[in-house]
Every structure is written in structure tokens, then in C-alpha cells.
Write a protein that holds these residues in place. Structure first.
Motif, PDB file in Angstrom:
ATOM      1  N   GLY A  77      59.346  -6.062  -5.774  1.00 30.07           N
ATOM      2  CA  GLY A  77      60.989  -6.336  -5.005  1.00 30.07           C
ATOM      3  C   GLY A  77      61.528  -7.894  -5.297  1.00 30.07           C
ATOM      4  O   GLY A  77      62.796  -7.828  -4.808  1.00 30.07           O
ATOM      5  N   ARG A  78      60.620  -8.750  -5.588  1.00 29.30           N
ATOM      6  CA  ARG A  78      61.232 -10.113  -5.643  1.00 29.30           C
ATOM      7  C   ARG A  78      61.528 -10.470  -7.297  1.00 29.30           C
ATOM      8  O   ARG A  78      60.442 -10.099  -8.136  1.00 29.30           O
ATOM      9  CB  ARG A  78      60.208 -10.986  -5.344  1.00 29.30           C
ATOM     10  N   VAL A  79      62.337 -11.187  -7.700  1.00 25.28           N
ATOM     11  CA  VAL A  79      62.587 -11.679  -9.156  1.00 25.28           C
ATOM     12  C   VAL A  79      61.197 -12.657  -9.532  1.00 25.28           C
ATOM     13  O   VAL A  79      60.881 -13.554  -8.700  1.00 25.28           O
ATOM     14  CB  VAL A  79      64.060 -11.995  -9.228  1.00 25.28           C
ATOM     15  N   ARG A  80      61.040 -12.384 -11.055  1.00 27.82           N
ATOM     16  CA  ARG A  80      59.781 -13.161 -11.371  1.00 27.82           C
ATOM     17  C   ARG A  80      60.238 -13.726 -12.631  1.00 27.82           C
ATOM     18  O   ARG A  80      59.795 -14.674 -13.205  1.00 27.82           O
ATOM     19  CB  ARG A  80      58.667 -12.247 -11.292  1.00 27.82           C
TER      20      ARG A  80
ATOM     21  N   ASP B  84      69.574  -6.899  -8.369  1.00 26.88           N
ATOM     22  CA  ASP B  84      69.583  -6.497  -6.871  1.00 26.88           C
ATOM     23  C   ASP B  84      68.248  -7.033  -6.369  1.00 26.88           C
ATOM     24  O   ASP B  84      67.979  -6.623  -4.983  1.00 26.88           O
ATOM     25  CB  ASP B  84      69.973  -5.379  -6.331  1.00 26.88           C
ATOM     26  N   LEU B  85      67.401  -7.654  -7.150  1.00 29.76           N
ATOM     27  CA  LEU B  85      66.030  -8.070  -6.646  1.00 29.76           C
ATOM     28  C   LEU B  85      66.318  -9.130  -5.485  1.00 29.76           C
ATOM     29  O   LEU B  85      67.350  -9.926  -5.581  1.00 29.76           O
ATOM     30  CB  LEU B  85      65.225  -8.576  -7.674  1.00 29.76           C
ATOM     31  N   ASP B  86      65.358  -9.231  -4.632  1.00 35.12           N
ATOM     32  CA  ASP B  86      65.348 -10.420  -3.880  1.00 35.12           C
ATOM     33  C   ASP B  86      65.138 -11.699  -4.635  1.00 35.12           C
ATOM     34  O   ASP B  86      64.280 -11.637  -5.724  1.00 35.12           O
ATOM     35  CB  ASP B  86      64.026 -10.250  -2.811  1.00 35.12           C
ATOM     36  N   GLY B  87      65.668 -12.720  -4.051  1.00 38.24           N
ATOM     37  CA  GLY B  87      65.644 -14.009  -4.818  1.00 38.24           C
ATOM     38  C   GLY B  87      66.780 -14.351  -5.731  1.00 38.24           C
ATOM     39  O   GLY B  87      66.765 -15.182  -6.523  1.00 38.24           O
ATOM     40  N   VAL B  88      67.818 -13.209  -5.784  1.00 39.12           N
ATOM     41  CA  VAL B  88      69.053 -13.424  -6.705  1.00 39.12           C
ATOM     42  C   VAL B  88      69.993 -13.856  -5.882  1.00 39.12           C
ATOM     43  O   VAL B  88      70.232 -13.106  -5.005  1.00 39.12           O
ATOM     44  CB  VAL B  88      69.352 -12.160  -7.316  1.00 39.12           C
ATOM     45  N   PHE B  89      70.749 -15.007  -5.866  1.00 36.98           N
ATOM     46  CA  PHE B  89      71.664 -15.477  -4.950  1.00 36.98           C
ATOM     47  C   PHE B  89      73.038 -15.539  -5.715  1.00 36.98           C
ATOM     48  O   PHE B  89      73.132 -15.962  -6.617  1.00 36.98           O
ATOM     49  CB  PHE B  89      71.530 -16.728  -4.328  1.00 36.98           C
ATOM     50  N   ALA B  90      73.955 -15.373  -4.731  1.00 38.31           N
ATOM     51  CA  ALA B  90      75.405 -15.759  -5.000  1.00 38.31           C
ATOM     52  C   ALA B  90      75.957 -16.880  -4.081  1.00 38.31           C
ATOM     53  O   ALA B  90      75.149 -17.067  -3.026  1.00 38.31           O
ATOM     54  CB  ALA B  90      76.522 -14.729  -5.071  1.00 38.31           C
ATOM     55  N   LEU B  91      76.795 -17.782  -4.449  1.00 42.67           N
ATOM     56  CA  LEU B  91      76.946 -18.679  -3.414  1.00 42.67           C
ATOM     57  C   LEU B  91      78.576 -19.044  -3.084  1.00 42.67           C
ATOM     58  O   LEU B  91      79.449 -19.468  -3.977  1.00 42.67           O
ATOM     59  CB  LEU B  91      76.627 -20.065  -3.730  1.00 42.67           C
ATOM     60  N   ARG B  92      78.806 -18.430  -2.011  1.00 42.99           N
ATOM     61  CA  ARG B  92      80.314 -18.422  -1.616  1.00 42.99           C
ATOM     62  C   ARG B  92      80.345 -18.839   0.041  1.00 42.99           C
ATOM     63  O   ARG B  92      81.345 -19.813   0.307  1.00 42.99           O
ATOM     64  CB  ARG B  92      80.942 -17.116  -1.834  1.00 42.99           C
ATOM     65  N   SER B  93      79.541 -18.359   0.676  1.00 45.20           N
ATOM     66  CA  SER B  93      79.610 -18.814   2.077  1.00 45.20           C
ATOM     67  C   SER B  93      78.581 -19.260   2.730  1.00 45.20           C
ATOM     68  O   SER B  93      77.663 -19.743   2.198  1.00 45.20           O
ATOM     69  CB  SER B  93      79.650 -17.246   2.823  1.00 45.20           C
ATOM     70  N   LEU B  94      78.801 -19.977   3.831  1.00 43.44           N
ATOM     71  CA  LEU B  94      77.669 -20.587   4.585  1.00 43.44           C
ATOM     72  C   LEU B  94      76.318 -19.877   4.696  1.00 43.44           C
ATOM     73  O   LEU B  94      75.374 -20.459   4.532  1.00 43.44           O
ATOM     74  CB  LEU B  94      78.203 -21.224   5.978  1.00 43.44           C
TER      75      LEU B  94
END
Ligand code: FAD
Length: 412
Positions: free
Chosen positions: A219-222, A123-133
């Protein structure tokens, strides 16, 4: 089946939009209402993991129909207000805003959602899923900031994102738990070819390796940690580990679900007034031994047409030949048929030259083909599979000078 009352479509994505359009094209005159959770009008998802990330495709090119379509076609679109309950006793759906809409026919086109990572740091910032605009906008912004990109999952979405990120000049690593890329979807020949292409583009491809944790700073992924102890720099992590069909509403309404909303060959659920189509539906098909759930634009579009035909009096079972495409490393790969259970492969053309087709057979019958820069093979295979014959024999394909066109009969 009822032939009065509004057609209410849940979901305003690809399958939903195509249902409305096909109904009107067939002269259907009942009210048609699309109810979507997202606030954008229906848009194309395929460019989100390809040209949209590199800026080659702009937002205005994503809309599936021009502005004014809904008004002109007399279709009501309720956007940004998800359906939260289906009441089959009163034939109504309830929206998050509290509104209720009565239906004569209900079409579930709720799509799918990304499977989430279950490792520390997911759940860190910089972690993405991709489904929507919305996901794609956020990811595009993050990629624009540069850095090290880690793609978790070597499937379609992950590899398309890896290719786009390399195109933007970023350092990219793909981590795949299985022994080859797109292992569930394509043959070993195509997997190996794609791995070569990605590596030649400069992407690091790690197979048989699992992500076990993400570590961050403020809080950000590294950093990403793999199960063999490897630690990788990671400023952006894209999770492409598959999707789960959105079946919650159907289950709550007492309809049968299980890896999708279960439908018959007319795409109807156990309730004759409720259909399910697109990514959320599991359906029987003559192209596979068992019911399947498919995630493709072709499937969403053709299932929408099938339901629209049923509602306008030309009921027919759903038998369309599945096909799919992906674009990676500047190469267009096209797949026809379902190749999961084949027992023989024959390659025509030359993988070394980047132009080939892997023909897949089960018990001597052609069941599918994967084509790299050989679109004619793809198109002819689709026609052969639709015609339902056995197609060329494996030994024919293996012969030098093999020409698939010769196997097309005038009716195929
Ligand atoms: C990044 C990406 C790349 C892709 N690339 C390709 C490709 O190259 N080729 C290809 O063939 N396919 C591709 N696909 C797959 C293709 O986009 C899908 O198969 C297709 O969009 C399925 O249409 P659908 O209508 O079933 O689902 P969707 O288009 O996902 O629409 C479902 C909609 O329902 C909404 N919804 C869910 N629950 C509710 C509710 N309770 N109430 C109201 N609305 C709800 C969702 O918010 C969503 O907007 C890609 C998909 C993605 C995400």
C-alpha cells in the motif's frame, strides 16, 4: 446593491480574512461572518511549501491574525463547517452541519484545490498534494522519515518543495512534462536559470518526461515509472500539477463559472449581491487582454480590499498590478505584471552572477518583469505598471548602464 444584512464570506482563507479585516478597518458596522471548511483559523499558505517543511517556520508563525482578532473586531468565524448550498431566492447559505445563515452580501472566497494525478497508483500512501496546513503537516512528517522524493510537476509548488526537501538532505527528482520549468508562468531565461540552480543543489531535473504509473509495496509507494521506461525509487511523491478553482457552489447557485467564478471589474458575479475574489475568481484586468484567474497572496489581499471599499461606499474597479514571489534554492524571485503574451524580452544584469531582471514587452510597452536578487527593479516595475505609461523602451533597457529609476516620474 443591498446595504443591509450581514456580509457572509464563504471560505476562511487569505481573501476571506482580508475582507473581514478591511471591512472593519473602513468602519463597516454590519455583521461580518466568515464560514470556513477548515478547522484552523486563517493562515498563510506560502510558507507551507518553503520554511514550514524545513522547520524554519513554526505553526504559530502561520496565523494571519493574533488570537482574539475575531472577538476584538466583532467578526464571527464559523470554522470546520463548509457551506454546501447557496439559496439565492432566500439569500441564505446552508452549512454541512445543517445550519443556515442569512446574508445581505455574499463574498465567495473558496480558493482552489490541487489537481489530482490520474495514473495507476495515485492513491498509494506516500503520495501527497500540498494545499492546506493539514497537507503540509503530513508531508513534513513523511519528509522527516527520509528516502527518495519524487516531485511531479516543475511549477512553483513542486520546485519549492524540491528545494526544501534538498535542504533536508533528501534525494530529490523533479519530473516535468513540458520542455522547461515553470513553463506556463515565466520566461525561458528564468526557467533555464532555475533549472541550473536546482541541478547545482543536487536535484535531478527531468524535462519532457511524464509519470505514467506509481508502484507500491503493502500500500505504500516505492517506484515511479516514466513514459520513456525510466523507473525511479520514490518513497515520497509530491504532486504539484496545478489547481482547480472551487466553483461548485457558485455553479450550483446558477452563477456563471468557467475556470473560475466569473466576475466583472468590480468583482461582482451576475448577482449584484454576490462577489467572488481570490484564487476562485476570474476577472477582467487592464494588465491582460483577456480575463484572468490569479493565484497569489497579492491578488487575494487587494481583491478583498476592493470589495470592502465597494461595501463601504468607495466603489472602484479592480486594476491592481499583479505581482508574485517564489523562493527556491535560497534565491528570491519576484515577478511583476503578466508576461504571458509578451513579444520581446531584454535581460538587465547578469544571470551568471545570479542578479538579473528579465523585462518583458508587448508592442514596445513594458508589461512585466522577473527579477532574481534585484528587488529594486521589481518594485519600480510595479510602480511603472500602476502608473499606466509605456515604461522604458526595450532598446533603453538593452543599453549598458541602464538605470530603471530614471524612468520613474514623480507621480509613478
Ligand atoms: C503551498 C502554497 C504555497 C504558496 N506560495 C505562494 C507564494 O509564495 N506567493 C504567493 O503570492 N502566493 C502563494 N500561494 C498562493 C496563495 O496562498 C493563494 O493565492 C491564496 O491563499 C489565495 O487565497 P484565497 O482566500 O483565494 O484561497 P485560500 O487561501 O485557499 O482559502 C480558501 C478557503 O476556502 C475554503 N473553502 C472552500 N470551499 C468552501 C466551502 N464550500 N465552504 C467553506 N469554506 C470553503 C478552503 O477550505 C480554504 O480554506 C501559495 C499557495 C500554496 C498552497
Amino acid at each position: 446593491m443591498r446595504d443591509t444584512g450581514p456580509v457572509v464570506v464563504v471560505g476562511a482563507g487569505h481573501a476571506a480574512l482580508e475582507t473581514a479585516a478591511a471591512l472593519r478597518a473602513a468602519g463597516h458596522s454590519r455583521p461580518v461572518i466568515l464560514v470556513g471548511a477548515e478547522s484552523e483559523p486563517p493562515y498563510a499558505r506560502p510558507p507551507l511549501s518553503k520554511g514550514y517543511l524545513t522547520g524554519r517556520v513554526g505553526t504559530e508563525e502561520l496565523w494571519l491574525r493574533p488570537e482574539g482578532f475575531f472577538a476584538r473586531q466583532d467578526v464571527t468565524a464559523v470554522l470546520g463547517d463548509p457551506v454546501v448550498e447557496i439559496d439565492r431566492d432566500s439569500d441564505r447559505v446552508r452549512l454541512a452541519s445543517g445550519g443556515r445563515i442569512a446574508y445581505g452580501t455574499l463574498v465567495l472566497a473558496t480558493g482552489a484545490r490541487p489537481r489530482r494525478l490520474s495514473v495507476p497508483g495515485a492513491d498509494l500512501d506516500g503520495v501527497f498534494a500540498l494545499r492546506s496546513l493539514r497537507d503540509a503537516r503530513e508531508l513534513r512528517r513523511a519528509l522527516g522519515a527520509g528516502g527518495d522524493v519524487l516531485v511531479v510537476g516543475g511549477g512553483f509548488i513542486g520546485l519549492e518543495v524540491a528545494s526544501a526537501a534538498r535542504g533536508l538532505g533528501l534525494r530529490v527528482t523533479v519530473v516535468e512534462a513540458g520542455p522547461r520549468l515553470m513553463g506556463r508562468a515565466v520566461t525561458g531565461t528564468l526557467s533555464a536559470h532555475l533549472a541550473e540552480l536546482h541541478r547545482a543543489e543536487g536535484t535531478r531535473v527531468l524535462l519532457d518526461r511524464e509519470l505514467v504509473a506509481l508502484r507500491g509495496e503493502r500500500g505504500r509507494v516505492r517506484v515511479a515509472e516514466l513514459n520513456d521506461g525510466t523507473r525511479l525509487a520514490a518513497d515520497v511523491v509530491v504532486v504539484g500539477i496545478g489547481v482547480l478553482p472551487n466553483t461548485g457552489l457558485a455553479a450550483q447557485a446558477g452563477l456563471t463559472t468557467g475556470n473560475g467564478v466569473v466576475v466583472d471589474r468590480w468583482l461582482r458575479t451576475g448577482d449584484r449581491n454576490v462577489y467572488a475574489i481570490g484564487d476562485c475568481a476570474r476577472f477582467p484586468t487592464p494588465h491582460a487582454a483577456r480575463p484572468v484567474r490569479l493565484e497569489s497572496v497579492q491578488n487575494a489581499t487587494e481583491q478583498a480590499a476592493c470589495v470592502a471599499a465597494a461595501l463601504t461606499g468607495t466603489r472602484r474597479p479592480y486594476t491592481a498590478v499583479p505581482w508574485f514571489w517564489t523562493e527556491q534554492c535560497g534565491v528570491r524571485v519576484q515577478m511583476a505584471g503578466l508576461t504571458g503574451q509578451h513579444d520581446r524580452e531584454v535581460v538587465a544584469g547578469s544571470p551568471a552572477e545570479g542578479r538579473f531582471t528579465v523585462f518583458c514587452f508587448r508592442a514596445g510597452r513594458l508589461v512585466g518583469a522577473e527579477s532574481v536578487n534585484r528587488s529594486a527593479d521589481h518594485l519600480i516595475t510595479r510602480r511603472l505598471l500602476a502608473a499606466g505609461g509605456a515604461g522604458p523602451a526595450p532598446d533603453d533597457v538593452a543599453r549598458p548602464g541602464f538605470d530603471l529609476r530614471r524612468h520613474l516620474s514623480p507621480s509613478a
